[in-house]
Scaffold this motif. Sequence first.
Motif, PDB file in Angstrom:
ATOM      1  N   ARG A   3      55.655  51.491  40.978  1.00 36.19           N
ATOM      2  CA  ARG A   3      54.894  52.717  40.748  1.00 36.19           C
ATOM      3  C   ARG A   3      53.962  52.559  39.554  1.00 36.19           C
ATOM      4  N   TYR A   6      50.821  50.797  40.619  1.00 40.29           N
ATOM      5  CA  TYR A   6      49.896  51.683  41.311  1.00 40.29           C
ATOM      6  C   TYR A   6      49.132  52.550  40.320  1.00 40.29           C
ATOM      7  N   ILE A   7      49.835  53.089  39.328  1.00 41.62           N
ATOM      8  CA  ILE A   7      49.197  53.949  38.326  1.00 41.62           C
ATOM      9  C   ILE A   7      48.162  53.161  37.530  1.00 41.62           C
ATOM     10  N   PHE A   9      46.437  50.473  38.475  1.00 37.47           N
ATOM     11  CA  PHE A   9      45.264  50.198  39.297  1.00 37.47           C
ATOM     12  C   PHE A   9      44.414  51.453  39.486  1.00 37.47           C
ATOM     13  N   LEU A  10      45.067  52.608  39.641  1.00 41.96           N
ATOM     14  CA  LEU A  10      44.337  53.860  39.805  1.00 41.96           C
ATOM     15  C   LEU A  10      43.545  54.189  38.548  1.00 41.96           C
ATOM     16  N   LEU A  11      44.181  54.030  37.373  1.00 42.93           N
ATOM     17  CA  LEU A  11      43.498  54.301  36.113  1.00 42.93           C
ATOM     18  C   LEU A  11      42.333  53.335  35.912  1.00 42.93           C
ATOM     19  N   TYR A  13      40.582  51.896  38.245  1.00 36.67           N
ATOM     20  CA  TYR A  13      39.544  52.268  39.207  1.00 36.67           C
ATOM     21  C   TYR A  13      38.743  53.469  38.696  1.00 36.67           C
ATOM     22  N   LEU A  14      39.439  54.493  38.213  1.00 41.86           N
ATOM     23  CA  LEU A  14      38.770  55.680  37.699  1.00 41.86           C
ATOM     24  C   LEU A  14      37.951  55.364  36.447  1.00 41.86           C
ATOM     25  N   LEU A 124      37.397  49.152  44.778  1.00 40.80           N
ATOM     26  CA  LEU A 124      38.321  49.301  45.892  1.00 40.80           C
ATOM     27  C   LEU A 124      38.683  47.946  46.489  1.00 40.80           C
ATOM     28  N   ILE A 127      41.119  46.166  44.048  1.00 39.41           N
ATOM     29  CA  ILE A 127      42.454  46.764  44.073  1.00 39.41           C
ATOM     30  C   ILE A 127      43.208  46.377  45.337  1.00 39.41           C
TER      31      ILE A 127
END
Length: 362
Positions: A3, A6-7, A9-11, A13-14, A124, A127
């Motif tokens: 988890r 995932y967090i 990679f999301l951060l 990306y943003l 994207l 990731i």
Amino acid sequence: MFRKKYIFFLLFYLALILFVATDAWLYQIPVARIQKVRTEESGVKSGARGEKEQYYEQTMEAKLLNGDRKGDKILLKNEYSASQVINQKYHKWDQVLVSLNGEGKTATIKTLKRDVYLAALFGLMVILLLLITKKQGVLTIATLVVNLGIYGAGFTLYLQGKDILKICNLMAILFMVTTLLFLNGFSRKTFAAVLSSFCVLALIMAIFFAVMNRVAEPDYSAMEYLGTIENPEDIFAAEVMLAGLGAIMDVAVTISAALSELLEKKPDLTFRSLFRSGREIGYDIMGTMISVLLFTFGSSLIPSFLIRMNNEVSFLTIVRLHIPLEIVEFLIESIGIVAAIPISILISSCLLRRRGRRSETI
């Protein structure tokens, strides 16, 4: 742990998208953000073939995001058609590159600032590569970066007056070696794939030059931009050399990796059995690889086909007169894919069988 990954990679990306969305300070050309848009119908106009189309006029208020006049409000105007073939419609919050009209409050839009969309797609892709393929994804990204560096160095050398064919010979070797070493590591099957790719490349270029020397010189003006330079034949040869390199390497890697796996599972395989197995693998991938080439070349020709057919040039006339060089290129690369199968099987079988014999001796 999963988890947290995932967090992260999301951060990432943003943060990438946020940085690119606010990077106007990196641009030398003025960048403006549209804040207000008013759209009105400007009338109906006739096209080149007499068809009617509705046109619209936009009046926009925008704010400059960089330069000495950062923060100033400017007025922009834009006209676009319903089809938006030539001009496009702009929306509120779009960022655009503009040309200021002196010290006045008006400016002319040059184009939309698209780096945010490119960054979103690139992020994207990165990731997905890292999440799905993990270590192999890192190696793939590193390979892309290195290959882009090779491309940049090659173009720089050409602009300095170096011979384009010598540059592309070196680039092709570097592409093969770096790509296969990065993705497959230093091993006998990698060496087999590199050697196979090099032999196939030499074969198709020999066929290409043999054919070109025996036929009348083609009309290079049929290719966009290529007919306006001093040495179009060398650039066309360089294009042929690099166009199908990826597909050829893919065939070579697939066959060498498959035969290596077969020998690891069953070291006592005879040369004939190994050759037959490689041939069946080659048959399975040959059609898809040629189709990839066809789709690649075909998709790049769609705009020119549509423009010419829209001006009442028949499909067969376009094929005969406007894209003969693209057809030659496609056929040469297809020959390379077909030839890569027996060449890769032969080289991989010889090298990998020799490894198997050494293992048995030890």
